[in-house]
Write an enzyme that holds these catalytic residues in place. Structure first.
Site, PDB file in Angstrom:
ATOM      1  N   ASP A  43      -0.357   2.900  10.532  1.00 41.22           N
ATOM      2  CA  ASP A  43      -0.889   1.480  10.189  1.00 41.22           C
ATOM      3  C   ASP A  43       0.391   0.627   9.793  1.00 41.22           C
ATOM      4  O   ASP A  43       1.466   1.129   9.410  1.00 41.22           O
ATOM      5  CB  ASP A  43      -1.701   1.735   8.759  1.00 41.22           C
ATOM      6  CG  ASP A  43      -2.655   0.621   8.597  1.00 41.22           C
ATOM      7  OD1 ASP A  43      -2.655  -0.427   9.721  1.00 41.22           O
ATOM      8  OD2 ASP A  43      -3.130   0.451   7.510  1.00 41.22           O
ATOM      9  N   HIS A  44      -0.155  -0.629   9.959  1.00 40.12           N
ATOM     10  CA  HIS A  44       1.145  -1.454   9.360  1.00 40.12           C
ATOM     11  C   HIS A  44       1.215  -1.448   7.893  1.00 40.12           C
ATOM     12  O   HIS A  44       0.096  -1.999   7.274  1.00 40.12           O
ATOM     13  CB  HIS A  44       0.860  -2.745   9.910  1.00 40.12           C
ATOM     14  CG  HIS A  44       1.849  -3.748   9.548  1.00 40.12           C
ATOM     15  ND1 HIS A  44       3.008  -3.967  10.175  1.00 40.12           N
ATOM     16  CD2 HIS A  44       1.624  -4.884   8.680  1.00 40.12           C
ATOM     17  CE1 HIS A  44       3.616  -5.082   9.410  1.00 40.12           C
ATOM     18  NE2 HIS A  44       2.973  -5.446   8.632  1.00 40.12           N
ATOM     19  N   PRO A  45       2.288  -1.158   7.325  1.00 40.25           N
ATOM     20  CA  PRO A  45       2.532  -1.231   5.804  1.00 40.25           C
ATOM     21  C   PRO A  45       2.488  -2.549   5.367  1.00 40.25           C
ATOM     22  O   PRO A  45       2.705  -3.632   5.765  1.00 40.25           O
ATOM     23  CB  PRO A  45       3.816  -0.261   5.633  1.00 40.25           C
ATOM     24  CG  PRO A  45       4.660  -0.792   6.949  1.00 40.25           C
ATOM     25  CD  PRO A  45       3.564  -1.070   7.828  1.00 40.25           C
ATOM     26  N   ASP A  46       2.194  -2.650   3.917  1.00 42.56           N
ATOM     27  CA  ASP A  46       2.012  -4.014   3.321  1.00 42.56           C
ATOM     28  C   ASP A  46       3.502  -4.477   3.174  1.00 42.56           C
ATOM     29  O   ASP A  46       4.305  -3.439   2.954  1.00 42.56           O
ATOM     30  CB  ASP A  46       1.380  -3.854   2.026  1.00 42.56           C
ATOM     31  CG  ASP A  46       1.318  -4.886   1.150  1.00 42.56           C
ATOM     32  OD1 ASP A  46       2.252  -5.777   1.159  1.00 42.56           O
ATOM     33  OD2 ASP A  46       0.423  -5.252   0.726  1.00 42.56           O
TER      34      ASP A  46
END
Length: 136
Positions: free
Chosen positions: A114-117
């Site tokens: 997933d794309h991290p914050d």
């Protein structure tokens, strides 16, 4: 990188044979840099206070001319001193410059699934008011 509190002096000296340097400056006009809240990560991520290193107190007694650039009210001012601006012996309290090696930063991210914050890459932040609101 290093953090230089308002009002303190610093010197930039280039290595012999170097004709230029690159850098990045972030200036804040209210508040102070602080470590972000680590939330559920606890002590396992981000920057840790122990990795911000303070300088060793030193005294410099040189009676040579020094060029001093100061910023005040949004303008730069130049003056000269006939002695070292570092003719002090020690730091007092907790208002001193610190350095931090980005090699000590521990991002807690994984782009595998997933794309991290982006906040997972935060080293320092600046609380701007009593409610601890941050600049967006």
């Amino acid at each position: 990188f290093f953090v230089l509190p308002q009002g303190l002096k610093m010197t930039v000296t280039l290595k012999a044979g170097t004709s230029f340097a690159r850098g990045w400056v972030s200036e804040i006009f209210q508040g102070h840099f602080s470590l972000p809240n680590r939330g559920p990560l606890g002590s396992n991520g981000f920057a840790d206070a122990r990795d911000f290193l303070a300088p060793v107190a030193a005294f410099e007694a040189r009676d040579t001319k020094h060029r001093v650039l100061s910023k005040y009210g949004g303008g730069l001012f130049e003056s000269t001193m006939d002695h070292s601006p570092y003719d002090v012996v020690a730091w007092h309290g907790n208002y001193y410059p610190v350095k931090f090696s980005i090699d000590n930063f521990n991002p807690a991210t994984s782009a595998l699934r997933d794309h991290p914050d982006p906040s997972t890459h935060t080293v320092l932040n600046v609380p701007l008011d009593a409610a601890n609101s941050l600049l967006d």
